[in-house]
Design a protein around this motif. Structure first.
Motif, PDB file in Angstrom:
ATOM      1  N   PRO A 118       0.895  -1.263   0.134  1.00 37.75           N
ATOM      2  CA  PRO A 118       0.077   0.113  -0.033  1.00 37.75           C
ATOM      3  C   PRO A 118       0.843   1.244   0.018  1.00 37.75           C
ATOM      4  N   ARG A 119       0.264   2.330  -0.567  1.00 38.00           N
ATOM      5  CA  ARG A 119       1.058   3.487  -0.652  1.00 38.00           C
ATOM      6  C   ARG A 119       0.179   4.640   0.184  1.00 38.00           C
ATOM      7  N   TYR A 120       0.878   5.053   1.208  1.00 37.97           N
ATOM      8  CA  TYR A 120       0.469   6.164   2.209  1.00 37.97           C
ATOM      9  C   TYR A 120       0.697   7.551   1.813  1.00 37.97           C
ATOM     10  N   THR A 121       1.763   7.770   1.343  1.00 42.43           N
ATOM     11  CA  THR A 121       2.028   9.052   0.894  1.00 42.43           C
ATOM     12  C   THR A 121       3.212   8.699  -0.379  1.00 42.43           C
ATOM     13  N   ASP A 122       3.377   9.848  -0.882  1.00 43.93           N
ATOM     14  CA  ASP A 122       4.371  10.135  -2.300  1.00 43.93           C
ATOM     15  C   ASP A 122       5.555   9.340  -1.599  1.00 43.93           C
ATOM     16  N   ASN A 123       5.966   9.313  -0.434  1.00 43.95           N
ATOM     17  CA  ASN A 123       7.143   8.858   0.083  1.00 43.95           C
ATOM     18  C   ASN A 123       7.197   7.478   0.388  1.00 43.95           C
ATOM     19  N   THR A 124       6.094   6.884   0.227  1.00 46.87           N
ATOM     20  CA  THR A 124       6.113   5.430   0.679  1.00 46.87           C
ATOM     21  C   THR A 124       6.986   4.717  -0.340  1.00 46.87           C
ATOM     22  N   VAL A 125       7.843   3.723   0.340  1.00 49.43           N
ATOM     23  CA  VAL A 125       8.563   2.540  -0.814  1.00 49.43           C
ATOM     24  C   VAL A 125       7.644   1.583  -0.994  1.00 49.43           C
ATOM     25  N   THR A 126       7.224   1.543  -2.308  1.00 53.65           N
ATOM     26  CA  THR A 126       6.278   0.372  -2.713  1.00 53.65           C
ATOM     27  C   THR A 126       7.126  -0.707  -3.773  1.00 53.65           C
ATOM     28  N   ASP A 127       8.210  -0.404  -4.275  1.00 49.16           N
ATOM     29  CA  ASP A 127       8.858  -1.045  -5.164  1.00 49.16           C
ATOM     30  C   ASP A 127       9.588  -2.056  -4.620  1.00 49.16           C
ATOM     31  N   PRO A 128       9.424  -3.391  -4.760  1.00 50.43           N
ATOM     32  CA  PRO A 128       9.988  -4.475  -3.886  1.00 50.43           C
ATOM     33  C   PRO A 128      11.753  -4.480  -3.959  1.00 50.43           C
ATOM     34  N   ASP A 129      12.153  -4.069  -4.989  1.00 47.97           N
ATOM     35  CA  ASP A 129      13.601  -3.783  -5.079  1.00 47.97           C
ATOM     36  C   ASP A 129      14.343  -2.885  -4.267  1.00 47.97           C
ATOM     37  N   ARG A 130      13.511  -1.665  -4.413  1.00 46.67           N
ATOM     38  CA  ARG A 130      13.781  -0.691  -3.521  1.00 46.67           C
ATOM     39  C   ARG A 130      13.827  -0.868  -1.959  1.00 46.67           C
ATOM     40  N   LEU A 131      12.833  -1.598  -1.707  1.00 45.53           N
ATOM     41  CA  LEU A 131      12.486  -1.791  -0.235  1.00 45.53           C
ATOM     42  C   LEU A 131      13.548  -2.859   0.326  1.00 45.53           C
ATOM     43  N   GLN A 132      13.967  -3.909  -0.548  1.00 40.57           N
ATOM     44  CA  GLN A 132      14.978  -4.774   0.014  1.00 40.57           C
ATOM     45  C   GLN A 132      16.165  -4.146  -0.084  1.00 40.57           C
ATOM     46  N   ALA A 133      16.543  -3.233  -0.750  1.00 41.11           N
ATOM     47  CA  ALA A 133      17.978  -2.271  -0.920  1.00 41.11           C
ATOM     48  C   ALA A 133      17.981  -1.690   0.525  1.00 41.11           C
ATOM     49  N   GLU A 134      16.812  -0.791   0.701  1.00 40.95           N
ATOM     50  CA  GLU A 134      16.711  -0.304   1.891  1.00 40.95           C
ATOM     51  C   GLU A 134      16.714  -1.025   3.302  1.00 40.95           C
ATOM     52  N   LEU A 135      16.306  -2.237   3.398  1.00 39.28           N
ATOM     53  CA  LEU A 135      16.437  -3.117   4.409  1.00 39.28           C
ATOM     54  C   LEU A 135      17.778  -3.433   4.452  1.00 39.28           C
ATOM     55  N   ALA A 136      18.512  -3.746   3.486  1.00 40.35           N
ATOM     56  CA  ALA A 136      19.779  -4.161   3.532  1.00 40.35           C
ATOM     57  C   ALA A 136      20.662  -3.038   4.469  1.00 40.35           C
ATOM     58  N   ARG A 137      20.266  -1.734   3.747  1.00 46.44           N
ATOM     59  CA  ARG A 137      21.191  -0.690   4.409  1.00 46.44           C
ATOM     60  C   ARG A 137      20.762  -0.468   6.060  1.00 46.44           C
ATOM     61  N   VAL A 138      19.333  -0.789   6.567  1.00 37.84           N
ATOM     62  CA  VAL A 138      18.964  -0.943   7.861  1.00 37.84           C
ATOM     63  C   VAL A 138      19.987  -1.834   8.717  1.00 37.84           C
ATOM     64  N   ARG A 139      20.129  -3.028   7.976  1.00 39.95           N
ATOM     65  CA  ARG A 139      20.864  -4.100   8.696  1.00 39.95           C
ATOM     66  C   ARG A 139      22.237  -3.649   8.855  1.00 39.95           C
ATOM     67  N   GLU A 140      22.885  -2.936   7.800  1.00 39.32           N
ATOM     68  CA  GLU A 140      24.273  -2.598   7.632  1.00 39.32           C
ATOM     69  C   GLU A 140      24.442  -1.550   9.018  1.00 39.32           C
ATOM     70  N   ARG A 141      23.379  -0.445   9.090  1.00 45.66           N
ATOM     71  CA  ARG A 141      23.820   0.727   9.834  1.00 45.66           C
ATOM     72  C   ARG A 141      23.146   0.482  11.330  1.00 45.66           C
ATOM     73  N   GLY A 142      22.096  -0.512  11.434  1.00 49.20           N
ATOM     74  CA  GLY A 142      21.574  -0.875  12.833  1.00 49.20           C
ATOM     75  C   GLY A 142      20.310  -0.201  13.053  1.00 49.20           C
ATOM     76  N   TYR A 143      19.909   0.830  12.136  1.00 54.14           N
ATOM     77  CA  TYR A 143      18.769   1.475  12.363  1.00 54.14           C
ATOM     78  C   TYR A 143      17.740   1.774  11.101  1.00 54.14           C
ATOM     79  N   ALA A 144      16.594   2.100  11.403  1.00 54.18           N
ATOM     80  CA  ALA A 144      15.645   2.330  10.068  1.00 54.18           C
ATOM     81  C   ALA A 144      15.184   3.680  10.306  1.00 54.18           C
ATOM     82  N   VAL A 145      14.883   4.493   8.960  1.00 59.40           N
ATOM     83  CA  VAL A 145      14.207   5.680   9.059  1.00 59.40           C
ATOM     84  C   VAL A 145      13.207   5.815   8.225  1.00 59.40           C
ATOM     85  N   ASN A 146      12.086   6.570   8.668  1.00 59.75           N
ATOM     86  CA  ASN A 146      10.700   6.981   8.101  1.00 59.75           C
ATOM     87  C   ASN A 146      11.119   8.576   7.755  1.00 59.75           C
TER      88      ASN A 146
END
Length: 253
Positions: A158-186
């Motif tokens: 689901p898309r909630y705002t224009d900033n919502t990541v809905t592309d699976p590849d973009r989301l997986q890349a962001e999750l990899a970054r979360v694991r790398e740095r230890g925190y997530a950002v909204n």
């Protein structure tokens, strides 16, 4: 039985999207408006929901839902252990702190400590947040087993705002970054004016039991705020993980 299941589905969507009206609910659960309206009347009569303040045609959950949810999570002793750590994090950041737990493909707010600043993020206890569009959710998702992500990506995000990541590849890349740095950002991905930085609380590798977050208006999520809050919330989550009996996420700075 079908009517009961539909009523519970409506309750879940009210909790996830409150305040919400009949039309939006009907689209979310893919049910006729008449069926949604009957479910709302039932839930209101039973005390599970009420009209939103000043919005007679929109609905929010009541504290009855929170009471049941609180009993469900109380056995973990997580909230009691978390509050002192949350208080320390609030003093360190001077912002609102949230504790959420994963539940049925979402994360649910079970405790909050609010900032004293006049402009703040306000969210009711018991509120559910999407995994892909909240910092708490992405912190949990990044530290979950691959099967959790597979289930999430089986349907359209689901898309909630224009900033919502809905592309699976973009989301997986962001999750990899979360694991790398230890925190997530909204960055305004669930509500356009809401920002947050979160880290997972782990019971064991691949088994997040909660997430802690610093929650701020987007106007204050600028400059080096993400990194500063990210380090603070990662340290807090690691401390809570250790108190819960397991090592927390590895901090990478």
């Amino acid at each position: 039985m079908r009517n009961v299941v539909n009523t519970l589905r409506v309750l879940e969507e009210v909790a996830a999207r409150q305040p919400i009206g009949v039309g939006e609910l009907a689209r979310a659960v893919q049910m006729p408006k008449s069926s949604v309206q009957r479910a709302l009347v039932t839930l209101n009569t039973a005390g599970w929901i009420r009209p939103a303040s000043g919005e007679s045609r929109r609905w929010v959950v009541t504290t009855k839902a929170l009471a049941v949810g609180g009993r469900a999570s109380a056995d973990l002793g997580l909230r009691d252990a978390a509050v002192p750590i949350m208080e320390d994090l609030r003093q360190r950041t001077e912002e609102t702190i949230h504790l959420t737990v994963p539940e049925e493909g979402k994360v649910v707010l079970i405790e909050r400590l609010e900032t004293s600043k006049p402009v703040r993020i306000s969210m009711a206890l018991g509120h559910a947040l999407p995994l892909h569009a909240s910092a708490n959710g992405k912190a949990v998702l990044a530290n979950s087993g691959q099967e959790v992500l597979v289930r999430l990506l089986a349907g359209e995000l689901p898309r909630y705002t224009d900033n919502t990541v809905t592309d699976p590849d973009r989301l997986q890349a962001e999750l990899a970054r979360v694991r790398e740095r230890g925190y997530a950002v909204n960055r305004g991905e669930w509500r356009i004016d809401v920002g947050s930085v979160a880290a997972a609380v782990l019971e064991a590798p691949g088994k997040p039991v909660a997430s802690l977050s610093v929650n701020i208006p987007m106007s204050r999520l600028a400059g080096d705020a993400e990194e500063v809050y990210g380090l603070a919330v990662s340290e807090a989550a690691a401390k809570l993980s250790a108190m819960h009996g397991r090592a927390g996420p590895e901090l990478t700075g």
